[in-house]
Design a protein around this motif. Sequence first.
Motif, PDB file in Angstrom:
ATOM      1  N   UNK A 149       0.811  -1.213   0.000  1.00 51.83           N
ATOM      2  CA  UNK A 149       0.000   0.000   0.000  1.00 51.83           C
ATOM      3  C   UNK A 149       0.852   1.274   0.000  1.00 51.83           C
ATOM      4  N   UNK A 150       1.971   1.294   0.680  1.00 55.47           N
ATOM      5  CA  UNK A 150       2.782   2.512   0.802  1.00 55.47           C
ATOM      6  C   UNK A 150       3.390   2.908  -0.551  1.00 55.47           C
ATOM      7  N   UNK A 151       3.210   4.160  -0.901  1.00 53.55           N
ATOM      8  CA  UNK A 151       3.813   4.667  -2.142  1.00 53.55           C
ATOM      9  C   UNK A 151       4.582   5.977  -1.927  1.00 53.55           C
ATOM     10  N   UNK A 152       4.663   6.429  -0.670  1.00 51.80           N
ATOM     11  CA  UNK A 152       5.340   7.697  -0.357  1.00 51.80           C
ATOM     12  C   UNK A 152       6.021   7.572   0.993  1.00 51.80           C
ATOM     13  N   UNK A 153       7.225   8.160   1.047  1.00 52.95           N
ATOM     14  CA  UNK A 153       7.935   8.273   2.328  1.00 52.95           C
ATOM     15  C   UNK A 153       8.035   9.768   2.643  1.00 52.95           C
ATOM     16  N   UNK A 154       7.555  10.127   3.833  1.00 52.99           N
ATOM     17  CA  UNK A 154       7.603  11.540   4.240  1.00 52.99           C
ATOM     18  C   UNK A 154       8.668  11.717   5.326  1.00 52.99           C
ATOM     19  N   UNK A 155       9.546  12.689   5.069  1.00 53.58           N
ATOM     20  CA  UNK A 155      10.599  13.043   6.031  1.00 53.58           C
ATOM     21  C   UNK A 155      10.230  14.361   6.687  1.00 53.58           C
ATOM     22  N   UNK A 156      10.347  14.409   7.976  1.00 55.68           N
ATOM     23  CA  UNK A 156      10.140  15.663   8.709  1.00 55.68           C
ATOM     24  C   UNK A 156      11.287  15.833   9.708  1.00 55.68           C
ATOM     25  N   UNK A 157      11.845  17.037   9.783  1.00 49.92           N
ATOM     26  CA  UNK A 157      12.892  17.353  10.756  1.00 49.92           C
ATOM     27  C   UNK A 157      12.995  18.865  10.878  1.00 49.92           C
ATOM     28  N   UNK A 158      13.776  19.261  11.826  1.00 48.68           N
ATOM     29  CA  UNK A 158      13.976  20.699  12.042  1.00 48.68           C
ATOM     30  C   UNK A 158      15.448  21.043  11.888  1.00 48.68           C
ATOM     31  N   UNK A 159      15.744  22.110  11.091  1.00 50.00           N
ATOM     32  CA  UNK A 159      17.111  22.640  11.007  1.00 50.00           C
ATOM     33  C   UNK A 159      17.285  23.617  12.157  1.00 50.00           C
ATOM     34  N   UNK A 160      18.224  23.289  13.053  1.00 45.37           N
ATOM     35  CA  UNK A 160      18.410  24.117  14.244  1.00 45.37           C
ATOM     36  C   UNK A 160      19.116  25.429  13.885  1.00 45.37           C
ATOM     37  N   UNK A 161      18.911  26.422  14.725  1.00 46.80           N
ATOM     38  CA  UNK A 161      19.517  27.738  14.496  1.00 46.80           C
ATOM     39  C   UNK A 161      21.051  27.650  14.546  1.00 46.80           C
ATOM     40  N   UNK A 162      21.679  28.439  13.701  1.00 48.83           N
ATOM     41  CA  UNK A 162      23.153  28.447  13.612  1.00 48.83           C
ATOM     42  C   UNK A 162      23.603  29.882  13.354  1.00 48.83           C
ATOM     43  N   UNK A 163      24.504  30.372  14.237  1.00 57.27           N
ATOM     44  CA  UNK A 163      24.966  31.761  14.121  1.00 57.27           C
ATOM     45  C   UNK A 163      26.018  31.958  13.022  1.00 57.27           C
ATOM     46  N   UNK A 164      26.590  30.863  12.572  1.00 54.88           N
ATOM     47  CA  UNK A 164      27.679  30.976  11.589  1.00 54.88           C
ATOM     48  C   UNK A 164      27.155  30.822  10.165  1.00 54.88           C
ATOM     49  N   UNK A 165      26.252  29.892   9.964  1.00 56.72           N
ATOM     50  CA  UNK A 165      25.751  29.644   8.609  1.00 56.72           C
ATOM     51  C   UNK A 165      25.054  30.890   8.071  1.00 56.72           C
ATOM     52  N   UNK A 166      25.493  31.380   6.907  1.00 53.39           N
ATOM     53  CA  UNK A 166      24.864  32.587   6.349  1.00 53.39           C
ATOM     54  C   UNK A 166      23.464  32.280   5.799  1.00 53.39           C
ATOM     55  N   UNK A 167      22.677  33.307   5.732  1.00 55.09           N
ATOM     56  CA  UNK A 167      21.327  33.154   5.168  1.00 55.09           C
ATOM     57  C   UNK A 167      21.430  32.865   3.678  1.00 55.09           C
ATOM     58  N   UNK A 168      20.493  32.056   3.174  1.00 54.33           N
ATOM     59  CA  UNK A 168      20.494  31.737   1.753  1.00 54.33           C
ATOM     60  C   UNK A 168      20.161  30.279   1.520  1.00 54.33           C
ATOM     61  N   UNK A 169      20.296  29.872   0.262  1.00 54.62           N
ATOM     62  CA  UNK A 169      19.959  28.508  -0.113  1.00 54.62           C
ATOM     63  C   UNK A 169      21.020  27.535   0.394  1.00 54.62           C
ATOM     64  N   UNK A 170      20.567  26.459   1.009  1.00 51.28           N
ATOM     65  CA  UNK A 170      21.454  25.418   1.513  1.00 51.28           C
ATOM     66  C   UNK A 170      21.010  24.082   0.924  1.00 51.28           C
ATOM     67  N   UNK A 171      22.003  23.314   0.407  1.00 49.39           N
ATOM     68  CA  UNK A 171      21.690  22.031  -0.223  1.00 49.39           C
ATOM     69  C   UNK A 171      21.794  20.905   0.790  1.00 49.39           C
TER      70      UNK A 171
END
Length: 337
Positions: free
Chosen positions: A233-255
């Motif tokens: 029956x399963x046809x999809x896997x859903x991932x959920x998580x939280x990216x924690x705050x980071x003072x060093x990582x600059x704002x913008x797109x992250x891969x």
Amino acid sequence: VQTCALPICRDLIQVIINVNLSHFLYLCSLKLKIYMSNESSSTNSKIIIGVLVLALVGSWIYFNSSKVDMITTYDNKIAVIDSAKAKIQAEFIEVSAKADSLTNQNTSLQGELLDKSNQIQKLKTNISTILRKQNATDKELADAKTLIAELNGKVSNLFADLTKAQAENKELTSKNEQLTNTNTTLNNNLTATQKEKERLQDIGSTLHASNFGIQSLRVREDGTERKTTNTRRANTIRLTFQIDRNKITPSGSQDLYVCITSPDGKAFNEAGKINTREEGAKAYSNKLSVQYEQNKDLPVSFDIKNVNLVEGEYTIEIFHNGFKIGEGKTKVTKGLF
């Protein structure tokens, strides 16, 4: 007597002046024969004439001897002068050689050292002018000797100054080399520190995932969905998580790279490979780009659709910047429902 003697004396004196000893004796004998043969001459006159001749001969011998002594004295004096001049000349050659050696070995003199070198050259010229004279006087030779002593002193002083300057230059060169080595070490340390800083910043800018969740779903065409662990029956896997705050990582797109390992240990739906920091090259299933805002938490939810699952446990890993930042597992079975 006087009348006869005077012409004889006059003639003999003239002979003394004009002739040498052999001529003198010959002329004297000739004159005597003339006067002695004169019959009018008395015995006393002849005696007087003989005495006068002997006196004149003695005088000639005396004056001739004095002349020889004068010549000898003059020659001795000339020899002394020549010897003194030769000695002075030798002293001048010796000190000149020292001066030339200094100037030839130090052609880039400046300032005070150059002034001293010029003074030495001027003294050499003055001394050379005196010594080139053929008939230099005693005073001039004495002056030359004094100038040579002065020249010797100036050469010694210049040698001492050059030795001191060379020692100072050597010390400065050594200090410069030490400073250069220190500077190189500091630059190397600075470069190493900079690289270490960049490395730490790079590591520190790596995101971290928390609250990791994995669900297998049945998603219908109308968009409705239902949780299921059934492989059929399963046809999809859903991932959920939280990216924690980071003072060093600059704002913008992250891969982010999602790596899924099937129950058989193989990569699930491989889409490419990434180079990880700890595991080397690793196959990934999906690439996920998120817009991160510096120093803020970011919830992430991602569905892997149209999957065909087999019974067993699936391991899902999230990588960022070459590091694994989160991991979760889900298990599916061949249940009836």
